[in-house]
Each structure stands twice: as structure tokens, then as C-alpha cells.
Scaffold this motif. Structure first.
Motif, PDB file in Angstrom:
ATOM      1  N   CYS A  68      37.911  43.804  39.951  1.00  0.00           N
ATOM      2  CA  CYS A  68      36.648  43.106  39.706  1.00  0.00           C
ATOM      3  C   CYS A  68      35.544  44.092  39.315  1.00  0.00           C
ATOM      4  O   CYS A  68      34.697  43.796  38.485  1.00  0.00           O
ATOM      5  CB  CYS A  68      36.215  42.297  40.922  1.00  0.00           C
ATOM      6  N   HIS A  95      43.193  39.223  34.198  1.00  0.00           N
ATOM      7  CA  HIS A  95      42.472  39.187  35.469  1.00  0.00           C
ATOM      8  C   HIS A  95      41.851  37.815  35.742  1.00  0.00           C
ATOM      9  O   HIS A  95      41.903  37.303  36.854  1.00  0.00           O
ATOM     10  CB  HIS A  95      41.388  40.265  35.491  1.00  0.00           C
ATOM     11  N   CYS A 108      41.009  35.022  38.824  1.00  0.00           N
ATOM     12  CA  CYS A 108      39.729  35.356  39.436  1.00  0.00           C
ATOM     13  C   CYS A 108      38.584  34.563  38.821  1.00  0.00           C
ATOM     14  O   CYS A 108      38.080  34.890  37.748  1.00  0.00           O
ATOM     15  CB  CYS A 108      39.451  36.853  39.312  1.00  0.00           C
ATOM     16  N   CYS A 122      34.927  36.363  38.337  1.00  0.00           N
ATOM     17  CA  CYS A 122      34.796  37.193  37.139  1.00  0.00           C
ATOM     18  C   CYS A 122      34.691  36.346  35.878  1.00  0.00           C
ATOM     19  O   CYS A 122      33.962  36.684  34.951  1.00  0.00           O
ATOM     20  CB  CYS A 122      35.959  38.165  37.018  1.00  0.00           C
TER      21      CYS A 122
HETATM   22 ZN   LIG Z   1      37.512  39.562  39.512  1.00  0.00          ZN
END
Ligand SMILES: [Zn+2]
Lengths: 93, 198
Positions: free
Chosen positions: A21, A47, A51, A54
Motif C-alpha cells: 500500500c 494490488h 485492496c 488503494c
Molecule cells: Zn493497498
């Protein structure tokens, strides 16, 4: 004196980040500005599959950029400016 | 600075090329000058000075290279070296005032969402533009500059580094800090417009 600086400043190596992150946070601007390398882009795409925060901060950064390029009004160039530039050049050069 | 290939242009040739290659940049250049000086007369002077210099050094400009970046660089140098000092200082922004404005907690409450239906009307669009402008104008000039170059004019980081004479790493970090500060100023407003400000 143009660009003798360069590389050393460009990026931290990938291992410098404690978490994925953090790395995303660091490349967020590059991502929205189209300056991310294909590796970075790929890393980001992977990612955000898992997530949400993000993904959201990326969207927020895009929104901010769009606020400026989409809404900031351009000022109108005075009609006389181009002519007075040409005149001035002929006078002084 | 790069060297010319030695051939001399005739004056007619030079004037024609100057007009064809450099004058089309007038609009973005004037906008940049205005965002730096925040004053129409100053922007006018700055742009004229820039073109005069560009004409004088036109032999050093390599045809086919980025005329826009070249002119932006000249303008930014003029602004820093001379203009900033001799011009009437553009009204210094009073940060406390601006901050106070964005911090007024109670004005709209959380009812901002109700305005969402008006979002597409022109007056609201204008309002957003005004809001973005005043937030941007409240930023320090270095921050304002990178945001204009990047978001409004679409320069690459590398071009920005050349225009500003700073390393690319500095472009990145300055842009990052500039956006954080702009975000802060706009956040309150964004919330009231129904954007998720977090
Ligand atoms: Zn992240």
C-alpha cells in the motif's frame, strides 16, 4: 544545464516500501499522470484486485486531477496581444 | 543550449518560422503567465517579454523540437529573474483568510448532497471552476506552477523538469505536495458537492 541530474533521484528501489500500500501511495501521481512504468502499472492493477482503499485513493487522485483540467477556466488572451508582440519585435530587433 | 547547424536564416525566413512555430503557443503561454502573476496586465507584459527573448534567441531553438516547452521555460525564467521583483507584487494571499473560509464547519452542514441534482447545470460548473481557481491561487507559486504544467498543460515530468530546471525527482515530490495541499483546500468543498472526500 538541462538534465544532468536525473536517475539517482528518480525512484526508490522497490524494496524500500514496508507494505504494498505504501508503494501504491508513492506511485499514485505517476499512475494518474500516465507516467508509471508498465511494471508499476501491472503491480497496481494486481494490488487493487484485493485492496479497496488503494483503489479508492487512486480514484480520488484522478478526481483531483480532473477537477483542475476539467473545470479550471482558461483566461482569454487579449485580442491585441499577438499584434503588439509582432510590432514590438520589429521595433526592437 | 544546443547549437545551430551553422546556416543563417534570412530575416523573412526567421519571421515566418517564428510566427508559425511560436505564436500558436500564445494561448497556453498567456494562461500560464496569468496563473503565475494573477494579474492580466502583468501577464501581458510577461508574455511580451518572453516572445521578445524568444525572438532574440530563436537561432538556438531547434526546429521541430518542443516549442511550447521552450517558451514556457523562458517565461518561467523571466518571471523568476526579473519580473517578480519589478512588478507590483501580486496581492499576497492571506492564508489564514483562505484557510478560515475552507474550515467553516457549519455553513452547509451535511445537507450538501441535496444539491446533487443541480450538478450538471452551467452555473454549478462555473462554481466548481471558481472554487478550483481560488484554491489553486491560494497555493504557493511553486505548487501552483507544477499543477498548471501537469494538469492543465499536460507536460510530462521530464518536460517539467526541463522547464523548471529541477530534477525529475523534485518534480515528483513537488507535485505530490502541491496536490496534497490543493486537496486539503478543496476537500471541504468536495464534500458539500457530494463527492466522497473521506
Ligand atoms: Zn493497498
Amino acid at each position: 544545464m538541462e538534465s544532468k541530474f536525473t536517475e539517482a533521484y528518480q525512484k526508490k528501489s522497490e524494496d524500500c516500501y514496508d507494505t504494498e500500500c505504501e508503494k501504491v501511495a508513492h506511485i499514485l501521481d505517476s499512475l494518474v499522470d500516465g507516467e508509471a512504468s508498465s511494471d508499476e502499472q501491472e503491480f497496481f492493477n494486481k494490488h487493487i484486485e484485493s485492496c479497496v482503499p488503494c483503489l479508492e485513493s487512486h480514484q480520488k487522485q484522478k478526481l483531483l486531477k480532473n477537477l483542475v483540467c476539467g473545470h479550471l477556466k482558461r483566461v482569454i488572451v487579449p485580442e491585441t496581444l499577438a499584434l503588439s508582440i509582432k510590432t514590438k519585435i520589429q521595433e526592437t530587433v | 543550449m544546443s547549437e545551430q547547424t551553422g546556416k543563417q536564416m534570412s530575416k523573412e525566413e526567421k519571421d515566418a518560422r517564428f510566427e508559425a512555430e511560436l505564436l500558436p503557443v500564445l494561448d497556453p503561454l498567456y494562461n500560464f503567465a496569468y496563473r503565475l502573476t494573477l494579474d492580466e496586465d502583468d501577464a501581458n507584459d510577461l508574455v511580451q517579454e518572453t516572445y521578445l527573448k524568444a525572438y532574440r534567441f530563436f537561432d538556438y531553438f531547434e526546429q521541430g523540437t518542443n516549442a511550447k516547452a521552450w517558451l514556457f521555460r523562458i517565461l518561467k525564467n523571466s518571471f523568476i529573474n526579473e519580473f517578480r521583483k519589478k512588478s507590483k507584487q501580486p496581492a499576497k494571499v492571506d492564508y489564514s483568510e483562505v484557510e478560515g473560509y475552507y474550515n467553516t464547519e457549519d455553513v452547509e452542514g451535511e445537507s450538501g448532497v441535496a444539491t446533487t441534482t443541480d450538478m450538471r447545470t452551467e452555473s454549478v460548473q462555473d462554481l466548481i471552476g471558481d472554487e478550483v481557481a481560488s484554491a489553486l491561487n491560494a497555493l504557493p507559486v511553486d505548487f501552483r506552477t507544477v499543477i498548471i504544467l501537469c494538469d492543465l498543460e499536460g507536460f510530462t515530468y521530464e518536460e517539467m523538469a526541463k522547464i523548471l530546471d529541477i530534477p525529475i525527482g523534485t518534480v515528483r515530490s513537488r507535485l505530490h505536495r502541491a496536490r496534497n495541499s490543493l486537496k486539503e483546500k478543496l476537500e471541504k468543498y468536495a464534500k458539500s458537492m457530494g463527492y466522497n472526500g473521506e
